[in-house]
Design a protein around this motif. Structure first.
Motif, PDB file in Angstrom:
ATOM      1  N   SER A  71       3.385 -22.154 -11.246  1.00  0.00           N
ATOM      2  CA  SER A  71       4.212 -21.191 -11.971  1.00  0.00           C
ATOM      3  C   SER A  71       3.377 -20.403 -12.978  1.00  0.00           C
ATOM      4  N   SER A  72       2.445 -21.074 -13.647  1.00  0.00           N
ATOM      5  CA  SER A  72       1.591 -20.407 -14.636  1.00  0.00           C
ATOM      6  C   SER A  72       0.703 -19.360 -13.972  1.00  0.00           C
ATOM      7  N   TYR A  73       0.231 -19.669 -12.762  1.00  0.00           N
ATOM      8  CA  TYR A  73      -0.606 -18.711 -12.039  1.00  0.00           C
ATOM      9  C   TYR A  73       0.192 -17.467 -11.666  1.00  0.00           C
ATOM     10  N   CYS A  74       1.436 -17.660 -11.243  1.00  0.00           N
ATOM     11  CA  CYS A  74       2.288 -16.515 -10.923  1.00  0.00           C
ATOM     12  C   CYS A  74       2.573 -15.689 -12.171  1.00  0.00           C
ATOM     13  N   GLU A  75       2.806 -16.345 -13.290  1.00  0.00           N
ATOM     14  CA  GLU A  75       2.997 -15.633 -14.552  1.00  0.00           C
ATOM     15  C   GLU A  75       1.775 -14.776 -14.869  1.00  0.00           C
ATOM     16  N   ALA A  76       0.595 -15.339 -14.655  1.00  0.00           N
ATOM     17  CA  ALA A  76      -0.644 -14.622 -14.964  1.00  0.00           C
ATOM     18  C   ALA A  76      -0.809 -13.394 -14.085  1.00  0.00           C
ATOM     19  N   LEU A  77      -0.493 -13.516 -12.800  1.00  0.00           N
ATOM     20  CA  LEU A  77      -0.590 -12.365 -11.900  1.00  0.00           C
ATOM     21  C   LEU A  77       0.338 -11.246 -12.336  1.00  0.00           C
ATOM     22  N   THR A  78       1.567 -11.588 -12.660  1.00  0.00           N
ATOM     23  CA  THR A  78       2.544 -10.586 -13.070  1.00  0.00           C
ATOM     24  C   THR A  78       2.124  -9.912 -14.365  1.00  0.00           C
ATOM     25  N   TRP A  79       1.691 -10.709 -15.337  1.00  0.00           N
ATOM     26  CA  TRP A  79       1.271 -10.180 -16.632  1.00  0.00           C
ATOM     27  C   TRP A  79       0.053  -9.268 -16.485  1.00  0.00           C
TER      28      TRP A  79
ATOM     29  N   GLU B   7      13.394 -15.253 -14.722  1.00  0.00           N
ATOM     30  CA  GLU B   7      13.748 -16.646 -14.460  1.00  0.00           C
ATOM     31  C   GLU B   7      14.051 -16.865 -12.986  1.00  0.00           C
ATOM     32  N   SER B   8      14.743 -15.891 -12.376  1.00  0.00           N
ATOM     33  CA  SER B   8      15.106 -16.058 -10.975  1.00  0.00           C
ATOM     34  C   SER B   8      13.892 -16.077 -10.073  1.00  0.00           C
ATOM     35  N   SER B   9      12.915 -15.191 -10.349  1.00  0.00           N
ATOM     36  CA  SER B   9      11.729 -15.163  -9.498  1.00  0.00           C
ATOM     37  C   SER B   9      10.888 -16.421  -9.691  1.00  0.00           C
ATOM     38  N   THR B  10      10.875 -16.944 -10.926  1.00  0.00           N
ATOM     39  CA  THR B  10      10.131 -18.173 -11.170  1.00  0.00           C
ATOM     40  C   THR B  10      10.722 -19.320 -10.346  1.00  0.00           C
ATOM     41  N   GLN B  11      12.038 -19.368 -10.258  1.00  0.00           N
ATOM     42  CA  GLN B  11      12.678 -20.414  -9.468  1.00  0.00           C
ATOM     43  C   GLN B  11      12.286 -20.316  -8.003  1.00  0.00           C
ATOM     44  N   ILE B  12      11.998 -19.106  -7.530  1.00  0.00           N
ATOM     45  CA  ILE B  12      11.611 -18.918  -6.142  1.00  0.00           C
ATOM     46  C   ILE B  12      10.236 -19.506  -5.877  1.00  0.00           C
ATOM     47  N   TYR B  13       9.292 -19.251  -6.795  1.00  0.00           N
ATOM     48  CA  TYR B  13       7.925 -19.581  -6.417  1.00  0.00           C
ATOM     49  C   TYR B  13       7.257 -20.686  -7.219  1.00  0.00           C
TER      50      TYR B  13
ATOM     51  N   THR C 172       9.621 -16.435  -1.228  1.00  0.00           N
ATOM     52  CA  THR C 172       8.415 -16.698  -2.006  1.00  0.00           C
ATOM     53  C   THR C 172       7.313 -15.698  -1.668  1.00  0.00           C
ATOM     54  N   LEU C 173       7.085 -15.488  -0.375  1.00  0.00           N
ATOM     55  CA  LEU C 173       6.032 -14.576   0.057  1.00  0.00           C
ATOM     56  C   LEU C 173       6.298 -13.155  -0.418  1.00  0.00           C
ATOM     57  N   THR C 174       7.556 -12.765  -0.438  1.00  0.00           N
ATOM     58  CA  THR C 174       7.899 -11.426  -0.905  1.00  0.00           C
ATOM     59  C   THR C 174       7.503 -11.249  -2.366  1.00  0.00           C
ATOM     60  N   VAL C 175       7.835 -12.247  -3.182  1.00  0.00           N
ATOM     61  CA  VAL C 175       7.483 -12.188  -4.598  1.00  0.00           C
ATOM     62  C   VAL C 175       5.972 -12.148  -4.777  1.00  0.00           C
ATOM     63  N   ILE C 176       5.280 -13.038  -4.081  1.00  0.00           N
ATOM     64  CA  ILE C 176       3.838 -13.146  -4.249  1.00  0.00           C
ATOM     65  C   ILE C 176       3.123 -11.901  -3.739  1.00  0.00           C
ATOM     66  N   SER C 177       3.524 -11.383  -2.590  1.00  0.00           N
ATOM     67  CA  SER C 177       2.838 -10.224  -2.031  1.00  0.00           C
ATOM     68  C   SER C 177       2.961  -9.029  -2.957  1.00  0.00           C
ATOM     69  N   ASN C 178       4.089  -8.906  -3.652  1.00  0.00           N
ATOM     70  CA  ASN C 178       4.251  -7.828  -4.624  1.00  0.00           C
ATOM     71  C   ASN C 178       3.315  -8.005  -5.806  1.00  0.00           C
ATOM     72  N   SER C 179       3.036  -9.256  -6.164  1.00  0.00           N
ATOM     73  CA  SER C 179       2.153  -9.533  -7.294  1.00  0.00           C
ATOM     74  C   SER C 179       0.687  -9.366  -6.942  1.00  0.00           C
ATOM     75  N   LEU C 180       0.359  -9.423  -5.647  1.00  0.00           N
ATOM     76  CA  LEU C 180      -1.042  -9.425  -5.240  1.00  0.00           C
ATOM     77  C   LEU C 180      -1.667  -8.044  -5.223  1.00  0.00           C
ATOM     78  N   LEU C 181      -0.860  -6.998  -5.093  1.00  0.00           N
ATOM     79  CA  LEU C 181      -1.417  -5.672  -4.931  1.00  0.00           C
ATOM     80  C   LEU C 181      -2.225  -5.270  -6.146  1.00  0.00           C
ATOM     81  N   SER C 182      -3.211  -4.413  -5.932  1.00  0.00           N
ATOM     82  CA  SER C 182      -4.085  -3.966  -7.019  1.00  0.00           C
ATOM     83  C   SER C 182      -3.257  -3.359  -8.133  1.00  0.00           C
TER      84      SER C 182
END
Length: 422
Positions: A401-409, A4-10, A52-62
């Motif tokens: 938010s849905s796109y970020c969920e998809a990357l994490t999943w 929930e906290s990371s979702t609030q960020i991005y 935000t960038l920190t969260v996203i960059s972690n999600s982007l890695l292979s």
């Protein structure tokens, strides 16, 4: 699934994730195209955006693991002032490539900031090199230099490459659109390649899908039968040694945090439940049917599309579109380049409604707009995305938010299914 906290960020962030490949079509890293609201046309970093960038960059890695997949990079564009202000220092220097625009002259302050970033371990990428229009010192500092292969002719590319001889950098080709373009760029001496060439197959007229792949696809048609039948599903999994092994390894992994060991397929299917086991199996079958010479980015991108469309529909509580149907449409949307087989032939073996099959084949209908939304996120086509979002009555913040969920999943699930493959 993000916390929930990371979702609030991005949740108020739009970004596109574009892979960068080496000459063997292996993923070298990802470029992040960032926009912090539907109204922004370029990156505009604030203190809040650093998180935000920190969260996203972690999600982007292979998602793939192991020595062969180590060292993936995230390319992020930074303005001159953001570099001088040390915004980049919030991100891991080993994983982050600072991407900058060409300038004719470097101010002492800017040059000092770039040199300091290099000393800190960050790599530097020059977004677009044009001879005579870029500071020599900036070229000297750059580890990666991009050239636009659509904007420049072959002769101009050759001259540009000749002008970069003697500099210690990797040459990266931007906007590589098809295999012929990719082969030309390789011939010219480029080391890295970015574009949608990996999504465009070489279709051979009359080519048929090999029988073993058809068999594997048909096995999973049982997943789309009306009603849940875990008993039948369990029997199908037990009949396949490879999938049985991978399922047990997957569910006993640290990702589930179980305090006990699951040692039967029946127990595993009951724990996961019908929907999650279906999603996992579809990822497995896509990985299995794809030829070895294809990039692993294709099934990974398929899984992101699938989960994004499913979550976007569920999070908006849309009534006219089933999230499960949108999941499968996204999952199968890249089968053509994965198998080098025409989509119209492939859809005959897929458990989909005729309207969904038509959308996959490129026909315009109510489902095709959803596929277009997914492609907009991948390409960073924000203006088109804004139009589609408005036309479909969707909330841009919920979409982001849905796109970020998809990357994490996808990162979590695909990492396990790939790492545990036999």
């Amino acid at each position: 699934m993000p916390t929930e906290s990371s979702t609030q960020i991005y949740v108020d962030t739009f970004f596109a994730r574009q892979p960068i490949f080496d000459a063997e079509k292996r993923v070298y890293g990802y470029e992040l195209l960032y926009r912090n609201s539907p109204l922004e046309q370029s990156a505009n970093f604030t203190d809040k955006d650093v998180a935000t960038l920190t969260v996203i960059s972690n999600s982007l890695l292979s998602p793939l693991t192991g020595p062969a997949q180590a060292g993936k990079k995230v390319f992020i564009h930074f303005s001159r002032m953001s570099i001088i202000s040390n915004v980049h220092t919030a991100l891991d220097p080993q994983a982050t490539v600072i991407e900058v625009e060409p300038v004719r002259e470097l101010s002492p302050e800017y040059e000092s900031a770039l040199a300091e970033a290099k000393r800190q371990g960050y790599s530097l990428a020059l977004n677009q090199f044009i001879p005579g229009k870029c500071s020599r010192r900036l070229v000297e500092l750059s580890d990666v230099i991009f050239l636009d292969t659509l904007q420049l002719s072959e002769e101009e590319l050759q001259r540009s490459i000749a002008g970069l001889k003697g500099f210690n950098c990797l040459l990266a080709a931007k906007r590589v659109e098809d295999d012929a373009h990719f082969q030309l760029a390789k011939k010219l001496g480029f080391h890295l390649f970015q574009g949608f060439f990996f999504e465009k197959p070489i279709i051979v007229p009359g080519r048929k899908l090999p029988s073993n792949r058809i068999t594997r696809l048909n096995i999973y048609r049982t997943l789309e039968k009306n009603g849940m039948d875990l008993e039948e599903l369990t029997r199908n999994i037990e009949a396949d040694v490879s999938i049985s092994f991978r399922l047990l390894t997957f569910i006993n992994s640290l990702a589930f945090g179980l305090r006990y060991k699951v040692d039967s397929i029946k127990h595993a299917t009951r724990l996961l439940g019908w929907q999650q086991i279906k999603n996992w199996l579809w990822l497995v079958v896509l990985s299995d049917v794809m030829p070895e010479d294809k990039t692993s980015e294709l099934p990974y991108l398929s899984s992101i599309r699938a989960k994004f469309l499913e979550r976007a529909a569920a999070n908006h509580n849309v009534r006219d579109f089933s999230p499960d149907t949108l999941f499968l449409m996204g999952l199968f949307s890249l089968l053509e380049p994965m198998l080098d087989t025409p989509m119209r032939e492939l859809v005959t073996s897929l458990p989909l409604d005729e309207e969904v099959k038509a959308a996959l084949c490129g026909e315009k209908n109510r489902y095709s707009d959803w596929l277009s939304i997914a492609r907009c996120f991948e390409s960073g086509d924000w203006s088109k995305l804004d139009g589609l979002t408005q036309a479909l009555g969707l909330d841009p913040i919920v979409l982001a938010s849905s796109y970020c969920e998809a990357l994490t999943w996808s990162k979590s699930l695909y990492e396990q299914s790939s790492d545990n493959a036999c």
